[in-house]
Design an enzyme around this catalytic site. Structure first.
Site, PDB file in Angstrom:
ATOM      1  N   ASN A 155       0.800  -1.229   0.000  1.00  0.00           N
ATOM      2  CA  ASN A 155       0.000   0.000   0.000  1.00  0.00           C
ATOM      3  C   ASN A 155       0.833   1.281   0.000  1.00  0.00           C
ATOM      4  OD1 ASN A 155       0.757  -0.734   2.670  1.00  0.00           O
ATOM      5  ND2 ASN A 155      -0.819   0.603   3.513  1.00  0.00           N
ATOM      6  N   GLU A 253       3.757  -5.088  12.308  1.00  0.00           N
ATOM      7  CA  GLU A 253       2.748  -4.021  12.206  1.00  0.00           C
ATOM      8  C   GLU A 253       1.630  -4.575  11.347  1.00  0.00           C
ATOM      9  OE1 GLU A 253       0.451  -1.411  10.806  1.00  0.00           O
ATOM     10  OE2 GLU A 253       2.189  -0.501   9.796  1.00  0.00           O
ATOM     11  N   CYS A 287      -2.996   1.515   6.500  1.00  0.00           N
ATOM     12  CA  CYS A 287      -3.313   0.809   7.741  1.00  0.00           C
ATOM     13  C   CYS A 287      -3.901   1.734   8.791  1.00  0.00           C
ATOM     14  CB  CYS A 287      -2.060   0.109   8.275  1.00  0.00           C
ATOM     15  SG  CYS A 287      -0.666   1.215   8.568  1.00  0.00           S
ATOM     16  N   GLU A 469       8.053   1.019  16.563  1.00  0.00           N
ATOM     17  CA  GLU A 469       9.044   1.652  15.690  1.00  0.00           C
ATOM     18  C   GLU A 469       9.099   3.131  16.033  1.00  0.00           C
ATOM     19  OE1 GLU A 469       7.119   0.320  12.081  1.00  0.00           O
ATOM     20  OE2 GLU A 469       8.849  -0.912  11.611  1.00  0.00           O
TER      21      GLU A 469
END
Length: 488
Positions: A155, A253, A287, A469
């Site tokens: 994406n 993630e 996301c 992160e």
């Protein structure tokens, strides 16, 4: 084969290496094959890991200042070819060229520059006081781990790939990367610039292919001790199971079912403009996109009316058109999946207020008549327990539902398996802190969305992943702490 067909090759040990077989990559806006991507397997991954292992000893000892200089040079070279990268990413993923040019590619450059700066300022050693009674001193150093396996999604192809590469190599690791087989071109283009920037051979290796073949080979490789993955929760579960026998460090993630909560004292104009963007940016294929909007009952009708009005003003069309707000979804299968959820919503008692099934079919000109386009779609009337309110759709579909009390909406927003992010809209400062601290989400934005500071931890709760992160977190993830005790 068409003369303009791109034929990609793996990038291993500083060289492009032919692959014995390839898979098709489609232009989502036309539905046509425009690129051939290596269908790599264990053999290619083994070659890449060997190159990375051989390069690790030298790269891990390279001064941080030199590592940072090379990373900044890669960023400069990408930036110098901004238009080329933006057009390639648009064709790869279906997003508007303007979005790639103003967000994706600049953020990729920022990732490289940010971690280049961070590694110079990061402390690799912590001291303790001399223990007088024993006459010994303890100190801790952080050391690069070795070869990192980096698996990135389709994406935000270059943006999220550099978000993994940058901290890993900055900390002194070498990497074997697998971009999504659907969006590999910008990674291949970046590889062309690495030698020019002075990155030593083997520090960054790119192995293209599918998850079940190339991805699995990376995850199960005994010489890759650390894995960073961004993608679906289901794949994250598979990676966890596959890597368990090797005790690998994991950063995952994963999916999200992100909520926006709009209280009756919100600044509606700002809220509406931002929530339109958070729902439909990149065709909803981010996301962090909002998929559930909870609106306090007193302003629900007004909010819904204005939201639908603004949604219908969005332009769906050619990614090359500067006026396009939504391009094509990533693939024919993904489009079918998203449209399937729209039909399911009706079966679950929902009402389509605008979009697919409500508005006239899209009328797209050639060559986009077979592209993977759809209307941005707004649904109301869904119960929280329905699949469309519980499962990640990952497309331009948003559900808007009313709520009455603060306590109620917190419980409802938290009532999903995911916990990636959320948005709170209110002018009440006390409520801002109170609600945001009770939401089970790794990031909570208040009166804004997608405002990122790379110094801050980023990651999800629950089924949205493990690990964080950020500047400190990435440095710690890509290094191991070693305690040393010396008797004086």
């Amino acid at each position: 084969m068409a003369a303009d067909m791109l034929m990609l090759e793996n990038f291993i040990n500083g060289q492009f290496v032919p692959c014995k077989s390839h898979i098709d990559s489609y232009d989502p806006s036309t539905g046509k094959v425009y690129c051939k991507v290596p269908d790599s397997d264990q053999e290619e991954v083994d070659m890449a890991v060997k190159a990375a292992r051989d390069a690790f000893e030298s790269w891990s000892k390279t001064p941080p200042e030199l590592r940072a200089k090379i990373m900044r040079k890669i960023a400069d070279l990408i930036e110098s070819k901004l238009d080329e990268f933006a057009e390639a990413e648009s064709r790869d993923q279906g997003k508007p060229v303007l979005l790639a040019k103003t967000v994706d590619i600049p953020r990729a450059c920022l990732n490289l520059r940010f971690f280049a700066s961070t590694i110079i300022n990061a402390s690799s050693m912590n001291h303790s006081n001399v223990l007088n009674k024993v006459g010994a001193v303890n100190y801790c150093v952080r050391c690069p781990i070795g070869v990192a396996g980096l698996i990135s999604p389709w994406n935000l192809p270059l943006y999220l790939l550099t978000f993994k590469i940058a901290p890993a190599i900055a900390a002194g690791n070498t990497v074997v990367c697998k971009p999504s087989e659907m969006t590999s071109v910008t990674a291949w283009m970046m590889a062309k610039l690495m030698n020019e920037a002075g990155l030593p051979p083997g520090v960054c290796n790119l192995v293209f292919g599918t998850g079940p073949k190339a991805g699995a080979a990376i995850v199960k490789h005994p010489d890759i001790p650390v894995i960073s993955f961004t993608g679906s929760t289901a794949t994250g579960q598979t990676i966890t199971q596959m890597s368990a026998p090797f005790y690998k460090k994991l950063s995952l993630e994963l999916g999200g079912k992100n909520a926006a909560i709009v209280f009756d004292d919100a600044d509606l104009e700002k809220c509406l403009a931002t929530t339109i963007r958070s729902s439909f940016a990149n065709q909803g294929e981010i996301c962090l996109c909002t998929s559930r909007v909870f609106v306090q009952k007193g302003i629900f009708d007004k909010f819904l009316e204005k939201f639908v009005e603004k949604t219908r003003q969005l332009q769906v069309g050619s990614p090359k058109d500067p006026g396009t707000n939504l391009g094509a979804l990533i693939s024919k299968d993904h489009l079918a999946k998203v449209l399937g959820y729209v039909k399911l919503a009706v079966n679950e008692g929902g009402e389509i207020v605008c979009g697919e099934g409500k508005d006239p079919p899209l009328n797209l000109p050639s060559p986009h008549t077979e592209g993977y386009f759809m209307h941005p779609t707004v649904i109301t009337g869904l119960a929280d327990s329905t699949r469309c309110m519980q499962e990640e759709i990952f497309g331009p579909v948003v559900a808007i539902v009313p709520f009455e009390t603060e306590e109620e909406v917190i419980k409802r927003a938290n009532g999903v398996q995911y916990g990636l992010c959320a948005v709170v809209w209110t002018e009440n400062v006390s409520r801002t802190h109170r609600v945001s601290q009770q939401l089970q989400a790794g990031t909570v934005w208040c009166n804004c969305w997608l405002v990122r500071d790379l110094n801050m931890p980023f990651g999800g709760f629950k089924a949205s992943g493990i690990g964080r992160e950020g500047a400190t977190e990435s440095y710690e993830f890509y290094t191991e702490a070693k305690t040393i005790c010396i008797k004086m």
